[in-house]
Design a protein around this motif. Structure first.
Motif, PDB file in Angstrom:
ATOM      1  N   ALA A 285       0.829  -1.207   0.000  1.00 44.21           N
ATOM      2  CA  ALA A 285       0.000   0.000   0.000  1.00 44.21           C
ATOM      3  C   ALA A 285       0.862   1.256   0.000  1.00 44.21           C
ATOM      4  O   ALA A 285       0.508   2.268  -0.602  1.00 44.21           O
ATOM      5  N   LYS A 286       1.986   1.165   0.676  1.00 44.09           N
ATOM      6  CA  LYS A 286       2.861   2.329   0.763  1.00 44.09           C
ATOM      7  C   LYS A 286       3.647   2.541  -0.535  1.00 44.09           C
ATOM      8  O   LYS A 286       3.965   3.664  -0.907  1.00 44.09           O
ATOM      9  N   LEU A 287       3.953   1.441  -1.200  1.00 43.24           N
ATOM     10  CA  LEU A 287       4.858   1.527  -2.349  1.00 43.24           C
ATOM     11  C   LEU A 287       4.162   1.822  -3.673  1.00 43.24           C
ATOM     12  O   LEU A 287       4.818   2.059  -4.686  1.00 43.24           O
ATOM     13  N   CYS A 288       2.852   1.751  -3.692  1.00 44.40           N
ATOM     14  CA  CYS A 288       2.191   2.067  -4.966  1.00 44.40           C
ATOM     15  C   CYS A 288       1.154   3.155  -4.772  1.00 44.40           C
ATOM     16  O   CYS A 288       0.891   3.602  -3.652  1.00 44.40           O
ATOM     17  N   ASP A 289       0.561   3.609  -5.878  1.00 42.16           N
ATOM     18  CA  ASP A 289      -0.404   4.707  -5.825  1.00 42.16           C
ATOM     19  C   ASP A 289      -1.836   4.209  -5.801  1.00 42.16           C
ATOM     20  O   ASP A 289      -2.737   4.878  -5.320  1.00 42.16           O
ATOM     21  N   ILE A 290      -2.023   3.058  -6.373  1.00 42.65           N
ATOM     22  CA  ILE A 290      -3.361   2.479  -6.469  1.00 42.65           C
ATOM     23  C   ILE A 290      -3.177   0.984  -6.705  1.00 42.65           C
ATOM     24  O   ILE A 290      -2.287   0.578  -7.447  1.00 42.65           O
ATOM     25  N   PHE A 291      -3.981   0.181  -6.056  1.00 39.47           N
ATOM     26  CA  PHE A 291      -3.865  -1.272  -6.264  1.00 39.47           C
ATOM     27  C   PHE A 291      -5.209  -1.902  -5.945  1.00 39.47           C
ATOM     28  O   PHE A 291      -6.111  -1.233  -5.457  1.00 39.47           O
ATOM     29  N   TYR A 292      -5.331  -3.186  -6.272  1.00 41.40           N
ATOM     30  CA  TYR A 292      -6.564  -3.823  -5.815  1.00 41.40           C
ATOM     31  C   TYR A 292      -6.312  -5.182  -5.191  1.00 41.40           C
ATOM     32  O   TYR A 292      -5.330  -5.856  -5.480  1.00 41.40           O
ATOM     33  N   ILE A 293      -7.211  -5.495  -4.298  1.00 40.65           N
ATOM     34  CA  ILE A 293      -7.169  -6.741  -3.542  1.00 40.65           C
ATOM     35  C   ILE A 293      -8.194  -7.657  -4.183  1.00 40.65           C
ATOM     36  O   ILE A 293      -9.395  -7.400  -4.128  1.00 40.65           O
TER      37      ILE A 293
ATOM     38  N   VAL B 257     -10.548  -1.908  -4.859  1.00 35.50           N
ATOM     39  CA  VAL B 257      -9.541  -0.938  -5.300  1.00 35.50           C
ATOM     40  C   VAL B 257      -9.186  -0.011  -4.139  1.00 35.50           C
ATOM     41  O   VAL B 257     -10.081   0.560  -3.508  1.00 35.50           O
ATOM     42  N   VAL B 258      -7.903   0.121  -3.879  1.00 32.82           N
ATOM     43  CA  VAL B 258      -7.431   1.007  -2.818  1.00 32.82           C
ATOM     44  C   VAL B 258      -6.619   2.130  -3.473  1.00 32.82           C
ATOM     45  O   VAL B 258      -5.610   1.863  -4.139  1.00 32.82           O
ATOM     46  N   ILE B 259      -7.080   3.358  -3.319  1.00 29.90           N
ATOM     47  CA  ILE B 259      -6.391   4.512  -3.911  1.00 29.90           C
ATOM     48  C   ILE B 259      -5.701   5.278  -2.792  1.00 29.90           C
ATOM     49  O   ILE B 259      -6.368   5.855  -1.932  1.00 29.90           O
ATOM     50  N   THR B 260      -4.397   5.266  -2.823  1.00 32.35           N
ATOM     51  CA  THR B 260      -3.667   5.970  -1.764  1.00 32.35           C
ATOM     52  C   THR B 260      -3.183   7.344  -2.228  1.00 32.35           C
ATOM     53  O   THR B 260      -3.022   8.239  -1.426  1.00 32.35           O
ATOM     54  N   ASN B 261      -2.951   7.483  -3.512  1.00 30.04           N
ATOM     55  CA  ASN B 261      -2.489   8.766  -4.046  1.00 30.04           C
ATOM     56  C   ASN B 261      -3.680   9.709  -4.203  1.00 30.04           C
ATOM     57  O   ASN B 261      -4.602   9.445  -4.988  1.00 30.04           O
ATOM     58  N   ASP B 262      -3.637  10.825  -3.473  1.00 31.03           N
ATOM     59  CA  ASP B 262      -4.782  11.746  -3.470  1.00 31.03           C
ATOM     60  C   ASP B 262      -5.202  12.204  -4.857  1.00 31.03           C
ATOM     61  O   ASP B 262      -6.385  12.376  -5.129  1.00 31.03           O
ATOM     62  N   THR B 263      -4.223  12.394  -5.732  1.00 34.67           N
ATOM     63  CA  THR B 263      -4.561  12.965  -7.044  1.00 34.67           C
ATOM     64  C   THR B 263      -5.351  11.992  -7.912  1.00 34.67           C
ATOM     65  O   THR B 263      -5.897  12.384  -8.930  1.00 34.67           O
ATOM     66  N   LEU B 264      -5.415  10.739  -7.500  1.00 34.03           N
ATOM     67  CA  LEU B 264      -6.146   9.761  -8.309  1.00 34.03           C
ATOM     68  C   LEU B 264      -7.559   9.503  -7.787  1.00 34.03           C
ATOM     69  O   LEU B 264      -8.295   8.708  -8.348  1.00 34.03           O
ATOM     70  N   LYS B 265      -7.918  10.168  -6.724  1.00 32.51           N
ATOM     71  CA  LYS B 265      -9.190   9.849  -6.068  1.00 32.51           C
ATOM     72  C   LYS B 265     -10.415  10.490  -6.713  1.00 32.51           C
ATOM     73  O   LYS B 265     -11.505   9.924  -6.683  1.00 32.51           O
ATOM     74  N   LYS B 266     -10.218  11.658  -7.291  1.00 36.81           N
ATOM     75  CA  LYS B 266     -11.335  12.499  -7.704  1.00 36.81           C
ATOM     76  C   LYS B 266     -12.282  11.809  -8.692  1.00 36.81           C
ATOM     77  O   LYS B 266     -11.860  11.343  -9.745  1.00 36.81           O
ATOM     78  N   ASP B 267     -13.550  11.795  -8.337  1.00 33.41           N
ATOM     79  CA  ASP B 267     -14.604  11.375  -9.269  1.00 33.41           C
ATOM     80  C   ASP B 267     -14.475   9.928  -9.743  1.00 33.41           C
ATOM     81  O   ASP B 267     -15.012   9.571 -10.798  1.00 33.41           O
TER      82      ASP B 267
END
Lengths: 344, 344, 344, 344
Positions: free
Chosen positions: B194-202, B215-225
């Motif tokens: 989770a720390k090493l990537c920007d987005i991943f899925y389980i 889908v887990v989105i950790t990078n804020d810029t990828l969250k929108k909409d």
């Protein structure tokens, strides 16, 4: 500075300019519904010996490739191409942007074989879960190829046959068609080409015109509603007559072929000069584009007078360059370059 | 017939079934706005140690890959992937159908390296006419890979660093994440990932659920909409609670990991048995999928009792097969298969 | 809180749950190649009296609409729809995201007429520069419509005939098909519907299933390679058997229809109660969705016990609400709501 | 036959032709990296008083509209437009083909208002399930509009302000910009326009050039990588210098504006003549396109000498025609037409 950098460095052939000027004040309908487009289409059909073909005039190469491929494939299909094909590498993903994968096959001399297409098709067909993979839907080749090579008549006949057998439309990118057909090593004619493929285009941008590519559709099933798709793709010029006038000129008195011929002769002479100097040609080109591995020293000397396209370094740390002639290249410039090569 | 053909051959883990039954008559809001999705998201964020992440539940792997990539790239960008990546070969061109080229890099053991990404990026960046080619816009890797291998922590840290340096979001396809993290040879944790990537899925579909990918989105810029794009892609389940209940169950009492562990142990035992019998493993897999080159004779014998996935022939004319265990594989079936292998 | 907010608020019909539980440990092939999907397809074809149809199972409505339309249209074509059609308003542009314009026609009671389609087609056909506009390529209708209304048999026959005449495939969105066919005012049968259109789907998500839509393709020309396109669209469930089991259950002993019937009866009773109270119905709905203009006072009172969908305000500043029953609605809840309406 | 049918019926302004001829043999780099493009961009930036703008030259209007909009929107966003906007009706779905819905608003005189945009935005924003609908992502207007009308400075300022407030880029289609700015009723300048929007284009095709549209990007956030997207869209001309030479000529000595002015004057005179004859103008046009309802008798008489665009019939069964002047219209032809109108 003398340009041997590309084949789109100057304007148009003087006869085209003359006709554009002469017709400039004439009023016509737009979007290709004018007398010049009609006349040009007639002449092209005659030159191709394809009286029933549809001819459409588009503006540029990437636009033409993406419009044609988009008009043919169903959503789950891809286009088979050499991995060196223009659509695979130099069109910023235009084919993918319209939804389709480019199914690349490893190329030799920029070419792919009937056997490769057959194997690719069979591999897909025999896959029990083939609906998980992109279905081959058509074949794209360039003539001449991106490295200046040519399919032989035999190779093209084999490609044509396998495409017919597998029901895959064969599309030939002829952005530099004139230089291909005029090569001394070319054993096919325009009529052969028209007969052996389903759809192709005759490049104008690099062969004497200001811009323009003439798409020739010989396969009836590909003709329907092509103009809608051109319009949607932004490929339908309002003042279509510009394209009509240019191709009408190019296909009057064999101009298109005449002007391409010298360029190929020049390119071959330059190649010979470089090879005699021990410079390696990087492709087996038989047409107007020649590729060399040039030392820094040689490049520096020649660059004082000549502009080449420099792509980067080879793994031997030589300069990977393209020397490109065109219909506009002048004999005296070529002579001088050759003299300068000999003096290196 | 005992199935070792894939990891999606049976239904769901009994605890999931139990909870689906127990909640069946409860009424909830649709489209993921229910208590189960909220609870599952909380548990996943806790397990990942990413309190600020966004968690979304989608239905399947191809859907998730294409939705995520589509949500990130601009039109002229492509996604870097191993040439063996699922998005490059087994999704019927889903990425291209949404407009983007998959920029494939040659893989070793299904993996790509930070160096390759850096080189690919530089080659593009240093191209004087780079706007003629697709711009690398993000990186896709699978963990575990399509051949069952794993990135080491060091490899992943290097990938992560280069992606940060180059401003390329790193997306990890975790369709079989549980089997990866539970491998004895895995040296990373869910939190590391989770720390090493920007987005991943389980992945749920292959790891205990009826279906579903978180889908887990950790990078804020990828969250929108993101939810808009899910809906547009047909990836927003009306009864989202089905996904919530399943992931809530999987992330209660460590169930997700517990049930994946045995599958990996079984697979490794089967691999050992085959190898002792002189059968070559075709990939360096450390997880629940194992690939072998099996003779016709061996395949025929084993196929009487067991179902494997048969992909075709190797160039040595052996059968290229996959033996796949899952959370649902039973110890007695595995024991019997191993016994039968030994008796070959 | 009693839910009358939507028809996807609860899980699945108990018989479906029972069969999912019963088959949970069975191993099957993936992607719809299992016995349950085969059985369900058979039963559906029988119920539709379309022995030669193709049946495919997808997950949700938006996904189904966009996959079907994408599989049919050529690039320059659009889909004709009522302006109130689900694809035109509530799918986040899923149709456009796959490249096609929704050609909306003004609707009355959520419906469009054969005459409108004919006029739309003619207007396009008679346009001298028609290649500048999107070509109508198919027709989409919903049955029941988004406002709960129904096409009569006569209306549907006329639509069917004009579509045949104009060579426009007719696609029927049956997300709530069960509620439509079970309405007392419905004068068509499932067999009629199957005969009168080219492709349609039987909605499961809102009619008893956890999720799932069964696409029935009766027109041979639309069948080819549909599964590829499903996969590309992320609409091919790995554990396809989930869909098979559910539709097999729904089409055993007429369950699909039985469970939809009560919902429609309840809805009509609720409508009557509101109307007797002087509350205006906002649509001429004959099915399970009813729309009303409710005063703040009434809404406040009822909202203490019941959940409705509130869309916003009417121009008279009343609350535009949907009261929605489903197969899961309970008689006692409906009785109580009606009692409470009467007491307003 | 005298053409008043469209504004793209003849070639280019003589000064453009002169410069194209004069530069024809000059060699330049391709794809816009030439001195003429640089010079033209400088002059345009100066004329717009936008020293930091980016200027790109594309070939045609549909191409420009679709490339610009595609470069701006995220996947789930649509472009707000008047229902009469060119992108909504006359581009064969080019916007949708690139994945985006055109969100049409009812127009008056071809125009939309700040209030409408605000309402449209709020309706979306306030929708509790807004992720089921397309998100407004930018605003498109035409100046002049498709019916020849003009936004006032006040209207444009209001549009600009609301777009800023809502963070919606404002894009102005200036295919006929010259005719708009030169109208006597126009109260804005090129500099005003450049300041009030985020991106716009200066139409060449209809205003003196053979072809070409100059895109001016003033909003920094819209500049990045535009050239990649041009290339992908087939909108990057190999011999970009053709566009450079043309716009350099048009923006030397105010030529662009000079040549558009007379066309507008002519059109207004023709309108007056028709109206004095009792012929109704069908739009409130203040520019070079005028629309009339002409009787069969009048049309027949005038069609002997003049070509108009005939769109079809009005509901009063009159002929809906466009009379279109251009920079190439001759005073003597206009005088004669007016005389002939008076003699009707």
């Amino acid at each position: 500075m003398t340009y041997f950098q590309c084949d789109y460095a100057s304007g148009a052939h003087p006869k085209i300019i003359k006709n554009l000027v002469a017709t400039n004040e004439v009023n016509t309908l737009g979007y290709g519904n004018d007398r010049y487009c009609k006349s040009a289409a007639q002449k092209i059909k005659k030159a191709c010996d394809t009286p029933n073909a549809n001819v459409h005039f588009l503006v540029g190469g990437t636009q033409t490739n993406s419009t044609v491929i988009y008009s043919i494939l169903r959503p789950h299909q891809g286009v088979i191409s050499a991995d060196s094909g223009h659509i695979a590498v130099h069109e910023t993903g235009a084919i993918e942007a319209k939804g389709h994968k480019v199914l690349t096959l490893p190329s030799v001399d920029g070419k792919i074989t009937a056997k490769q297409i057959s194997d690719c098709f069979d591999m897909h067909k025999n896959d029990p879960v083939r609906f998980h993979t992109v279905q081959p839907g058509m074949v794209y080749i360039s003539f001449p190829t991106e490295t200046g090579t040519l399919y032989t008549k035999k190779e093209l006949e084999e490609l044509s046959q396998i495409c017919k057998d597998l029901n895959l439309p064969l599309f030939v990118d002829g952005a530099r068609l004139g230089y291909g057909l005029m090569s001394k090593e070319c054993d096919i004619t325009l009529q052969d080409l028209a007969k052996l493929c389903d759809i192709f285009y005759i490049g104008g941008t690099k062969c004497g015109a200001l811009f323009g590519e003439a798409v020739v559709i010989t396969n009836d099933t590909l003709k329907k509603d092509f103009k809608y798709i051109m319009k949607q793709c932004g490929a339908l010029l309002a003042k279509g007559r510009m394209l009509g006038v240019q191709f009408d000129t190019l296909f009057t008195d064999n101009l298109y072929f005449e002007i391409c011929k010298s360029a190929v002769d020049y390119a071959v002479r330059i190649k010979k000069a470089f090879e005699e100097k021990g410079v390696n040609a990087l492709a087996n080109s038989q047409t107007n584009q020649q590729f060399f591995a040039l030392s820094d020293e040689y490049l520096e000397i020649l660059s004082k007078k000549y502009l080449f396209e420099v792509y980067g370094k080879t793994k031997d740390n030589l300069n990977y360059i393209r020397v490109c002639t065109s219909w506009a290249s002048k004999k005296e410039d070529v002579d001088e370059l050759i003299k300068d090569i000999k003096s290196l």
